[in-house]
Design an enzyme around this catalytic site. Structure first.
Site, short mmCIF file in Angstrom:
data_model
loop_
_atom_site.label_atom_id
_atom_site.label_comp_id
_atom_site.label_asym_id
_atom_site.label_seq_id
_atom_site.Cartn_x
_atom_site.Cartn_y
_atom_site.Cartn_z
N GLU A 148 37.07 24.77 41.14
CA GLU A 148 36.00 25.60 41.68
C GLU A 148 34.68 24.83 41.72
O GLU A 148 34.35 24.16 40.74
CB GLU A 148 35.83 26.88 40.83
CG GLU A 148 34.97 27.92 41.51
CD GLU A 148 34.96 29.25 40.76
OE1 GLU A 148 34.70 30.28 41.39
OE2 GLU A 148 35.21 29.25 39.54
N MET B 36 38.37 28.27 33.01
CA MET B 36 38.61 28.45 34.45
C MET B 36 39.81 29.35 34.67
O MET B 36 40.86 29.18 34.06
CB MET B 36 38.82 27.09 35.12
CG MET B 36 39.13 27.17 36.61
SD MET B 36 37.80 27.96 37.55
CE MET B 36 38.68 28.38 39.06
N ASN C 44 42.33 29.95 36.64
CA ASN C 44 43.48 29.65 37.49
C ASN C 44 44.55 30.73 37.33
O ASN C 44 44.86 31.15 36.22
CB ASN C 44 44.08 28.30 37.08
CG ASN C 44 43.02 27.26 36.81
OD1 ASN C 44 42.24 26.91 37.67
ND2 ASN C 44 42.99 26.78 35.57
N HIS D 220 37.13 37.80 30.38
CA HIS D 220 36.47 37.43 31.63
C HIS D 220 37.45 36.69 32.54
O HIS D 220 37.62 37.05 33.72
CB HIS D 220 35.26 36.55 31.33
CG HIS D 220 34.56 35.99 32.53
ND1 HIS D 220 33.32 36.41 32.94
CD2 HIS D 220 34.92 35.03 33.43
CE1 HIS D 220 32.96 35.75 34.02
NE2 HIS D 220 33.92 34.90 34.33
N GLU D 221 38.08 35.64 32.02
CA GLU D 221 39.01 34.86 32.85
C GLU D 221 40.20 35.71 33.28
O GLU D 221 40.69 35.59 34.40
CB GLU D 221 39.47 33.61 32.10
CG GLU D 221 38.35 32.72 31.58
CD GLU D 221 37.34 32.30 32.64
OE1 GLU D 221 37.71 32.23 33.83
OE2 GLU D 221 36.18 32.04 32.28
N HIS E 72 39.57 37.87 36.27
CA HIS E 72 39.64 37.11 37.53
C HIS E 72 41.03 37.14 38.15
O HIS E 72 41.17 36.85 39.35
CB HIS E 72 39.26 35.66 37.29
CG HIS E 72 37.78 35.41 37.29
ND1 HIS E 72 36.97 35.75 38.34
CD2 HIS E 72 36.98 34.80 36.38
CE1 HIS E 72 35.73 35.37 38.07
NE2 HIS E 72 35.70 34.81 36.89
#
Length: 811
Positions: A125, A262, A264, A294-295, A298
């Protein structure tokens, strides 16, 4: 020729022209144990809606060979390969090599200093996949990805889609992963190395944790907590979004030399600094929980439903940041998550939103380079707070219904802001167009105060306010404490709003009680001193946090002195009952003393914080945090001797104490060498460098600056701690040359990608040994820098400018 950044116009044209059917990416990692190279063959099948048209594919790695439908192609040298004469159906094959795996973008090779083992991670990202293989690197060209990875036989490889078929080739193994769902290329990942692996079944999911072998003991220590949070998060999101995570396997990989985490799809990558070498403090444990949630959020906001273009980055980041606090409070033991948000991230957002980089949450983004500059306090904590206000505004049940409709309607596709607003408007039964314009398309922060006239109370906005619902609490004396006697919720639609149901004679009237909105507040002149004096007597972490937020904002705008703010925060610390906010407030109090106080007042404020730390250390539950605070603020030999005595076998505390001793000018070389010898942490050399960074010695400052800022041998996740030790108050003569070197470095700070650019730009900026003229010079120099550097520098320089003004203000 430089690498070009994809513009919105180019992305829209390419998005309308193409449909990507699939990626087949063959990755060779066998050159990494002894060298730097990652080799890839990317095969892309796609259709063109206008046969005969031309476009380009992104590839910023070295291209060894490229063909389109069997015809050779020639790269242009700017990170693109032209694709002329497209057929209705096309097959593109690009063979590439990326040899800059030490400081380049997209892929990174790290060597564990503990055992020499090599680990590799990829992180893409916003548009860094193109530095590793050829792809259409924009979020709205989603497609299934099939990864085949050849790696040394001792390595484990992780990727998005879970269970791979592994073929033994002797000295190497080939990992063949199933197709992913349709994903944007920036949501894909490959990580590899001789990982320590732990797996567990939970509610039908196969959960995996990975870390380098030298951290196996710590991963084992923390595994139960991480698995519990993962199970709780998957269950919560699956329920509130009415869509369980659709893949059985969910992996989390902790890697060295990585910044942050991140999202993914199905395979989240973390910096392994989250595996704390010392026993985590309550705040550190909560931070891990919030980052994990949080991740995970996503997976829905970003992976399953993806923004069409980067102007809707907030649809990913603000929602994930909001959702992690929502989930932590409702589904985990971290029930004070919103209080810690207010005590830390939200205060940073208030400061940013009143500075030179303030921008609307939703704004036009010209190109991806500009997009990299808005991973900031406006997009994240302000965005999260605005979404909390939106849930308050429409009601939680209707908010959940809107989310359910949004995911059901747009799963595996791309959306814009309007798609979300439509779903929430339909479910909430109220027109959100005015709300959207005021909150998402308009920069800046509302400010409220109260007027009392006899028995009437009026909420007054400093300017035209946004539509919002907030609360005002009335507090009366209850012995030595304050007790809430009434709470009034008001819907604000204009500059003056009558508040009913509150006694105007209350000892304290607290605006934005329960912290329901994103707005700063001010006490009236008659109650200003009362607020400062009684903040510690308020009954809850949130009410105290709202008062502290007001005091902090007044400090940053020059309406309160460092002495006033410092006294208020240390009094709150002495009375605080929530473990979630002790650490943020200790950091705030120490920052006020170190960074905001006039030099003549610094020692006194620092001593006050140190005294609070010694008192808090008597509480076993706060002992560790308090001793860490004392390690930063110890005033001299007495504090340091007591701290060493209390530290016992705590290696982490001894390192912290050595940094303070070094700053105060003591010769700590033998103690540093001895501690380095007995510390089992594979990254203990960074702790030793941090001690050296604090020394008031010109030769040592030169050595540390070379390693930190020039050679960049300090891992990105450790830059903050080393830089903080380097830039110490009272060392201006030593530090002045490095302030000038920072200016010289500005054109190069973007190297290495978005996360290093933000990290080095922010933490190398000098908070000492400068004046207002220097700040202006730095801001001017930033205008020619990459957007991510420019915005980060402007934000940091604005904060430092406020500190400088506070330091020169008469006590």
């Amino acid at each position: 020729m430089g690498i070009r950044s994809l513009t919105r116009t180019e992305a829209e044209r390419r998005g309308a022209l193409l449909t990507v059917e699939r990626y087949d990416v063959d990755i060779d990692l066998t050159g990494l144990p002894d060298g730097p190279e990652v080799r890839c063959v990317s095969t892309v099948a796609f259709t063109c809606h206008e046969p005969g048209a031309e476009t380009f594919v992104d590839c910023a790695a070295e291209v060894l060979a490229a063909t389109l439908n069997g015809v050779a192609l020639t790269p242009t040298g700017d990170g693109r390969i032209p694709l002329p004469g497209l057929a209705g159906h096309n097959v593109l094959r690009v063979e590439s090599v990326q040899a800059d795996t030490a400081t380049g973008e997209g892929v990174h090779k790290a060597v564990d200093p503990a055992d020499g083992e090599v680990y590799v991670w990829m992180s893409f990202e916003p548009d860094e996949a193109r530095f590793v293989w050829a792809c259409f690197d924009q979020p709205d060209l989603k497609a299934p990805h099939a990864f085949t990875v050849t790696a040394p036989s001792a390595w484990t490889v992780t990727s998005n889609s879970g269970e791979a078929r592994v073929e033994d080739l002797g000295a190497t193994r080939r990992w063949v992963f199933p197709d992913t769902p349709p994903l944007s290329v920036y949501n894909t990942v490959v990580n590899a190395g001789p990982f320590h692996e732990i797996r567990r079944e939970a509610d039908g999911h196969d959960l995996g944790l990975y870390a380098r072998r030298s951290l196996a003991e710590i991963l084992e220590r923390d595994a139960d907590e991480i698995f519990t949070l993962t199970r709780q998060g998957l269950a919560f999101y699956g329920e509130v979004f009415a869509m369980p995570f659709p893949q059985r396997r969910y992996d989390q990989v902790f890697v060295p030399e990585f910044g942050g985490a991140m999202e993914n799809y199905g395979c989240v990558t973390w910096s392994d600094v989250f595996l704390r070498r010392a026993t985590p403090t309550p705040a550190e444990s909560e931070l891990l929980a919030k980052v994990l949630l949080h991740e995970m959020a996503h997976m829905w906001f970003g992976n399953i439903v993806t923004m069409r273009w980067w102007d809707d980055l907030w649809l990913n980041e603000a929602f994930a940041e909001f959702a992690c606090h929502w989930a932590a409070e409702r589904a985990t033991r971290y029930t004070d998550a919103w209080a810690s948000h207010l005590a830390d991230e939200k205060l940073r957002a208030y400061l940013s939103d009143q500075g030179p980089v303030s921008h609307p949450i939703h704004q036009p983004i010209h190109d991806v380079a500009q997009a990299a500059s808005i991973f900031d306090n406006i997009t994240y904590p302000k965005g999260a707070s605005v979404l909390q206000q939106l849930m308050t505004y429409v009601g939680e049940e209707r908010f959940r219904a809107g989310m359910t409709a949004y995911f059901a309607r747009h799963a595996w596709g791309n959306t814009t802001l309007q798609d979300l607003i439509d779903a929430l408007s339909e479910a909430g039964g109220r027109d959100l167009d005015a709300w959207r314009t005021a909150w998402l398309a308009t920069a800046g922060t509302d400010r409220f105060s109260l007027e009392r006239d006899g028995e009437s109370v009026t909420l007054v906005a400093a300017d035209t306010p946004r539509p919002q619902v907030l609360a005002v609490g009335a507090y009366g004396r209850d012995g030595a404490a304050l007790k809430r006697t009434a709470l009034a919720r008001v819907e604000v639609t204009q500059a003056r709003t009558a508040v009913t149901g509150l006694p105007s004679s209350a000892d304290v009237l607290l605006i934005n009680d329960d912290d329901l909105t994103f707005a700063t507040t001010r006490p009236d002149a008659a109650s200003r001193d009362t607020l400062f004096r009684t903040a510690a007597q308020l009954p809850t972490a949130i009410s105290r946090g709202v008062a502290v937020a007001t005091v902090w904002d007044m400090l940053t705008t020059g309406e309160a002195t460092a002495a006033e703010a410092g006294r208020c925060v240390t009094e709150v610390l002495a009375a605080e009952t929530s473990d979630a906010v002790i650490e943020p407030y200790l950091t705030m109090a120490a920052n006020i003393a170190e960074l905001w106080a006039p030099p003549g007042e610094r020692a006194g404020l620092t001593a006050a914080v140190a005294a609070v730390c010694r008192r808090l250390a008597a509480d076993p539950g706060r002992r560790q945090v308090a001793l860490r605070g004392l390690a930063r603020t110890a005033t001299g030999p007495d504090d340091l001797a007591w701290l060493r005595e209390q530290a016992g076998d705590d290696v982490d505390l001894h390192w912290r104490a050595l940094v303070r001793e070094a700053e105060l000018g003591d010769d700590v070389s033998s103690e540093t060498a001895a501690l380095l010898e007995r510390d089992p942490d594979p990254d203990a050399w960074v702790r030793a460098l941090t001690v050296r960074a604090a020394l008031p010695d010109p030769a040592v400052k030169a050595e540390v600056w070379q390693k930190l800022a020039v050679d960049r041998t300090v891992p990105v996740q450790a830059v903050r701690q080393v830089a903080a030790a380097f830039w110490r108050p009272g060392q201006d003569e030593l530090l002045a040359p490095y302030a000038e070197r920072y200016l010289d470095s500005i054109p190069h700070l973007h190297h290495g990608g978005m996360i290093p650019a933000m990290t080095f730009t922010s933490h190398l900026f000098p908070p000492h040994a400068i004046d207002a003229a220097y700040v202006a010079k730095a801001q001017h120099a930033s205008q020619e820098a990459a957007p991510v550097v420019r915005n980060t520098l402007l934000e940091r320089s604005d904060a430092v400018s406020r500190m400088l003004r506070s330091r020169t203000r008469a006590a």
